[in-house]
Scaffold this motif. Structure first.
Motif, PDB file in Angstrom:
ATOM      1  N   LEU A   1       4.221   2.040  10.250  1.00  0.00           N
ATOM      2  CA  LEU A   1       3.661   3.388  10.287  1.00  0.00           C
ATOM      3  C   LEU A   1       3.620   3.926  11.714  1.00  0.00           C
ATOM      4  O   LEU A   1       3.836   5.128  11.938  1.00  0.00           O
ATOM      5  CB  LEU A   1       2.253   3.377   9.685  1.00  0.00           C
ATOM      6  CG  LEU A   1       1.719   4.693   9.129  1.00  0.00           C
ATOM      7  CD1 LEU A   1       2.673   5.282   8.101  1.00  0.00           C
ATOM      8  CD2 LEU A   1       0.340   4.480   8.517  1.00  0.00           C
ATOM      9  N   ALA A   2       3.353   3.049  12.686  1.00  0.00           N
ATOM     10  CA  ALA A   2       3.282   3.492  14.079  1.00  0.00           C
ATOM     11  C   ALA A   2       4.626   3.983  14.582  1.00  0.00           C
ATOM     12  O   ALA A   2       4.695   4.815  15.501  1.00  0.00           O
ATOM     13  CB  ALA A   2       2.777   2.346  14.951  1.00  0.00           C
ATOM     14  N   GLU A   3       5.704   3.487  13.987  1.00  0.00           N
ATOM     15  CA  GLU A   3       7.043   3.828  14.467  1.00  0.00           C
ATOM     16  C   GLU A   3       7.726   4.916  13.641  1.00  0.00           C
ATOM     17  O   GLU A   3       8.883   5.230  13.888  1.00  0.00           O
ATOM     18  CB  GLU A   3       7.914   2.559  14.459  1.00  0.00           C
ATOM     19  CG  GLU A   3       7.422   1.496  15.431  1.00  0.00           C
ATOM     20  CD  GLU A   3       8.201   0.194  15.327  1.00  0.00           C
ATOM     21  OE1 GLU A   3       8.985   0.056  14.344  1.00  0.00           O
ATOM     22  OE2 GLU A   3       8.046  -0.668  16.205  1.00  0.00           O
TER      23      GLU A   3
ATOM     24  N   GLY B   1       3.307  -4.030  22.723  1.00  0.00           N
ATOM     25  CA  GLY B   1       3.415  -2.686  23.263  1.00  0.00           C
ATOM     26  C   GLY B   1       3.406  -1.575  22.227  1.00  0.00           C
ATOM     27  O   GLY B   1       3.762  -0.430  22.541  1.00  0.00           O
ATOM     28  N   VAL B   2       3.004  -1.884  20.991  1.00  0.00           N
ATOM     29  CA  VAL B   2       2.935  -0.860  19.950  1.00  0.00           C
ATOM     30  C   VAL B   2       1.768   0.076  20.265  1.00  0.00           C
ATOM     31  O   VAL B   2       0.643  -0.391  20.499  1.00  0.00           O
ATOM     32  CB  VAL B   2       2.758  -1.499  18.559  1.00  0.00           C
ATOM     33  CG1 VAL B   2       2.629  -0.426  17.486  1.00  0.00           C
ATOM     34  CG2 VAL B   2       3.918  -2.430  18.257  1.00  0.00           C
ATOM     35  N   PRO B   3       1.994   1.405  20.292  1.00  0.00           N
ATOM     36  CA  PRO B   3       0.937   2.349  20.690  1.00  0.00           C
ATOM     37  C   PRO B   3      -0.088   2.586  19.566  1.00  0.00           C
ATOM     38  O   PRO B   3       0.103   3.439  18.697  1.00  0.00           O
ATOM     39  CB  PRO B   3       1.714   3.619  21.010  1.00  0.00           C
ATOM     40  CG  PRO B   3       2.932   3.540  20.141  1.00  0.00           C
ATOM     41  CD  PRO B   3       3.278   2.088  20.035  1.00  0.00           C
ATOM     42  N   ILE B   4      -1.176   1.845  19.581  1.00  0.00           N
ATOM     43  CA  ILE B   4      -2.227   1.965  18.564  1.00  0.00           C
ATOM     44  C   ILE B   4      -3.599   1.847  19.229  1.00  0.00           C
ATOM     45  O   ILE B   4      -3.744   1.276  20.304  1.00  0.00           O
ATOM     46  CB  ILE B   4      -2.104   0.866  17.483  1.00  0.00           C
ATOM     47  CG1 ILE B   4      -2.078  -0.527  18.126  1.00  0.00           C
ATOM     48  CG2 ILE B   4      -0.890   1.098  16.596  1.00  0.00           C
ATOM     49  CD1 ILE B   4      -2.102  -1.673  17.134  1.00  0.00           C
TER      50      ILE B   4
ATOM     51  N   LEU C   1       4.319   8.776   8.109  1.00  0.00           N
ATOM     52  CA  LEU C   1       2.887   9.088   8.183  1.00  0.00           C
ATOM     53  C   LEU C   1       2.601  10.453   7.577  1.00  0.00           C
ATOM     54  O   LEU C   1       1.642  10.612   6.806  1.00  0.00           O
ATOM     55  CB  LEU C   1       2.426   9.039   9.641  1.00  0.00           C
ATOM     56  CG  LEU C   1       0.965   9.433   9.887  1.00  0.00           C
ATOM     57  CD1 LEU C   1       0.015   8.495   9.143  1.00  0.00           C
ATOM     58  CD2 LEU C   1       0.650   9.418  11.393  1.00  0.00           C
ATOM     59  N   SER C   2       3.421  11.437   7.888  1.00  0.00           N
ATOM     60  CA  SER C   2       3.231  12.774   7.322  1.00  0.00           C
ATOM     61  C   SER C   2       3.378  12.755   5.803  1.00  0.00           C
ATOM     62  O   SER C   2       2.612  13.392   5.072  1.00  0.00           O
ATOM     63  CB  SER C   2       4.243  13.749   7.936  1.00  0.00           C
ATOM     64  OG  SER C   2       4.112  15.036   7.378  1.00  0.00           O
ATOM     65  N   HIS C   3       4.362  12.000   5.316  1.00  0.00           N
ATOM     66  CA  HIS C   3       4.586  11.874   3.876  1.00  0.00           C
ATOM     67  C   HIS C   3       3.375  11.236   3.185  1.00  0.00           C
ATOM     68  O   HIS C   3       2.936  11.701   2.120  1.00  0.00           O
ATOM     69  CB  HIS C   3       5.843  11.045   3.622  1.00  0.00           C
ATOM     70  CG  HIS C   3       6.047  10.665   2.187  1.00  0.00           C
ATOM     71  ND1 HIS C   3       6.448  11.574   1.218  1.00  0.00           N
ATOM     72  CD2 HIS C   3       5.893   9.466   1.536  1.00  0.00           C
ATOM     73  CE1 HIS C   3       6.536  10.959   0.054  1.00  0.00           C
ATOM     74  NE2 HIS C   3       6.200   9.675   0.221  1.00  0.00           N
ATOM     75  N   LEU C   4       2.823  10.197   3.793  1.00  0.00           N
ATOM     76  CA  LEU C   4       1.677   9.507   3.191  1.00  0.00           C
ATOM     77  C   LEU C   4       0.425  10.385   3.219  1.00  0.00           C
ATOM     78  O   LEU C   4      -0.410  10.318   2.301  1.00  0.00           O
ATOM     79  CB  LEU C   4       1.419   8.193   3.919  1.00  0.00           C
ATOM     80  CG  LEU C   4       2.534   7.132   3.840  1.00  0.00           C
ATOM     81  CD1 LEU C   4       2.102   5.859   4.556  1.00  0.00           C
ATOM     82  CD2 LEU C   4       2.900   6.835   2.388  1.00  0.00           C
TER      83      LEU C   4
ATOM     84  N   ASP D   1      -0.050  10.244  21.148  1.00  0.00           N
ATOM     85  CA  ASP D   1       1.001   9.530  20.414  1.00  0.00           C
ATOM     86  C   ASP D   1       0.607   8.107  20.029  1.00  0.00           C
ATOM     87  O   ASP D   1       1.458   7.305  19.674  1.00  0.00           O
ATOM     88  CB  ASP D   1       2.306   9.504  21.222  1.00  0.00           C
ATOM     89  CG  ASP D   1       3.522   9.346  20.303  1.00  0.00           C
ATOM     90  OD1 ASP D   1       3.472   9.878  19.174  1.00  0.00           O
ATOM     91  OD2 ASP D   1       4.488   8.678  20.694  1.00  0.00           O
ATOM     92  N   HIS D   2      -0.676   7.774  20.060  1.00  0.00           N
ATOM     93  CA  HIS D   2      -1.144   6.490  19.563  1.00  0.00           C
ATOM     94  C   HIS D   2      -1.525   6.630  18.092  1.00  0.00           C
ATOM     95  O   HIS D   2      -2.141   7.626  17.690  1.00  0.00           O
ATOM     96  CB  HIS D   2      -2.362   5.998  20.360  1.00  0.00           C
ATOM     97  CG  HIS D   2      -2.019   5.398  21.682  1.00  0.00           C
ATOM     98  ND1 HIS D   2      -1.469   6.122  22.716  1.00  0.00           N
ATOM     99  CD2 HIS D   2      -2.137   4.122  22.134  1.00  0.00           C
ATOM    100  CE1 HIS D   2      -1.282   5.331  23.757  1.00  0.00           C
ATOM    101  NE2 HIS D   2      -1.673   4.101  23.422  1.00  0.00           N
TER     102      HIS D   2
END
Length: 444
Positions: A400-402, A293-296, A407-410, A263-264
């Motif tokens: 995009l992370a949230e 704390g953004v998961p990247i 993300l799927s659309h892009l 999920d990063h």
């Protein structure tokens, strides 16, 4: 010089270069004043030479006419003498695309030391291989033979009656060779990657070697941004310029899988590491988001000097570095481990990596610089940051992370864009059209 003398001079030129039935000469009386008109039915190769002989004969309308041969085939030579990188790959893929056109006869002139020479030979196209160099000593020795190389190139153009020479990317020797293209009568196309060299690459002899040709018959720009620079900075007439986008340079790959199970959001910086690429600002944006704390995660892949950047990287979790050049054949594996490619550029003509990323189903986040907003449509196949600051980059990445749905659309938008706008069919169609325009064939 009377008409008979002019006719004899032109016939002499043509006989030295073309056997019958490639030309015939006729003359007729036209107009009330008894003006003379010379009709020359010939190949285009000698139009300029003949025009210098008889510039003012006749009524002034259509005095020199040069239709293509009855076969209608367009003889195009793709010319690039570089050894590695985007130039050879672009030339190879363009050749493959143009081969699908029965009205075009494709020739090649490439370096014998090119890393893709086996692939070029496998095309089984007519080809002039030029020995260039593989290191500094051989570069010096080969450069001493530039005059003989020039003659060999000119002879190939004449013997094969080449109509169009497309310089697909400039080489250090190109400026010493272009006059032989012009003297052969072939039209010269200049494919311009950058109308202005990037900061850190400009200045000195390199600017002279790689600036656009001033005497080309047509110019291919990869973006409207570069086209505007050609007109505004190099005084090239806009009607000579065609904007033909860059297609994927990587080998075909299957679209990458969806976001990793952890999920990063997997960020990728890919390409040469140079100051104008803005990698420092991306690292700062990454650090800001990790503190929140953004998961990247971030993968940095490419050749270049990382020494000044390492103090920023050290201590940051989730960053991988592959500080080496990656050939186009390996690009698919790089994209396979990414969810989005980030282009934090401070200056840009366009990006050669965008189309390849899109072909792998990887959207892009970019700064609003140069031709990048032409390639990346905000909310369709990527996101455009508000400016070049680390804060603006962080905002786009956070968005995009949230949002998995975005993300799927892009991802789908990226795939659709490359199929509809950046395919090699689109590129080759544009090249054929510009070639015919330069010849004045009008599609004949």
């Amino acid at each position: 010089m009377n008409l008979d003398q002019v006719s004899g001079k032109i016939a002499s030129i043509l006989r030295r270069n073309l056997p019958p039935p490639y030309f015939r000469l006729t003359c007729e009386i036209t107009g009330e004043t008894g003006g003379t008109r010379l009709n020359i039915h010939k190949r285009r190769h000698f139009r300029r030479e003949c025009h210098h002989i008889a510039p003012d004969l006749g009524t002034g309308n259509g005095i020199l006419r040069g239709p293509m041969p009855s076969s209608g085939r367009l003889r195009i030579l793709l010319w690039h003498w570089g050894r590695r990188g985007a130039g050879p790959r672009y030339t190879l893929e363009l050749a493959r695309a143009l081969m699908r056109y029965p009205e075009a006869e494709i020739h090649l002139s490439v370096s014998r030391e090119c890393e893709l020479i086996p692939e070029f030979r496998a095309l089984n196209l007519p080809m002039l291989e030029i020995r260039t160099y593989s290191n500094a000593p051989s570069a010096l020795l080969s450069s001493l033979n530039i005059l003989s190389t020039r003659k060999k190139f000119a002879r190939y153009l004449a013997e094969n009656r080449i109509d169009i020479v497309n310089s697909t990317m400039s080489h250090y020797w190109s400026r010493f060779i272009t006059s032989s293209v012009k003297s052969s009568g072939a039209a010269l196309l200049n494919t311009v990657h950058d109308a202005v060299l990037h900061p850190g690459e400009d200045g000195g002899l390199k600017s002279w070697f790689f600036q656009p040709f001033s005497d080309a018959d047509g110019y291919i720009a990869f973006s409207h941004h570069v086209a505007r620079q050609l007109s505004g900075l190099h005084n090239i007439p806009p009607e000579k310029i065609a904007v033909i986008p860059l297609a994927p340079l990587s080998d075909p790959v299957f679209p990458c899988a969806n976001r990793a199970d952890n999920d990063h959001l997997r960020l990728l910086f890919f390409g040469r590491i140079l100051p104008y690429k803005g990698l420092e600002r991306l690292i700062e944006a990454y650090a800001l988001l990790r503190r929140e704390g953004v998961p990247i995660t971030l993968q940095i892949t490419g050749a270049g000097d990382m020494r000044k950047l390492m103090p920023l990287v050290n201590g940051l979790p989730g960053i991988g570095i592959h500080n080496h050049w990656v050939p186009e054949t390996k690009m698919g594996s790089v994209f396979a481990s990414a969810d989005v490619i980030v282009l934090p550029y401070l200056e840009s003509s366009q990006s050669g990596i965008v189309a390849s990323a899109f072909a792998a189903g990887v959207p892009a986040i970019a700064t609003p610089i140069g031709g990048l907003p032409e390639q990346i449509t905000d909310g369709v196949n990527g996101l455009i940051a508000a400016d070049t600051s680390p804060t603006a980059l962080a905002q786009a990445i956070r968005r995009l992370a949230e949002d998995d749905a975005l993300l799927s659309h892009l991802r789908q938008g990226a795939l659709h864009t490359v199929q509809q706008q950046y395919s090699w069919d689109v590129v080759s169609t544009g090249v054929i059209a510009l070639s015919r325009k330069c010849l004045g064939a009008g599609g004949a």
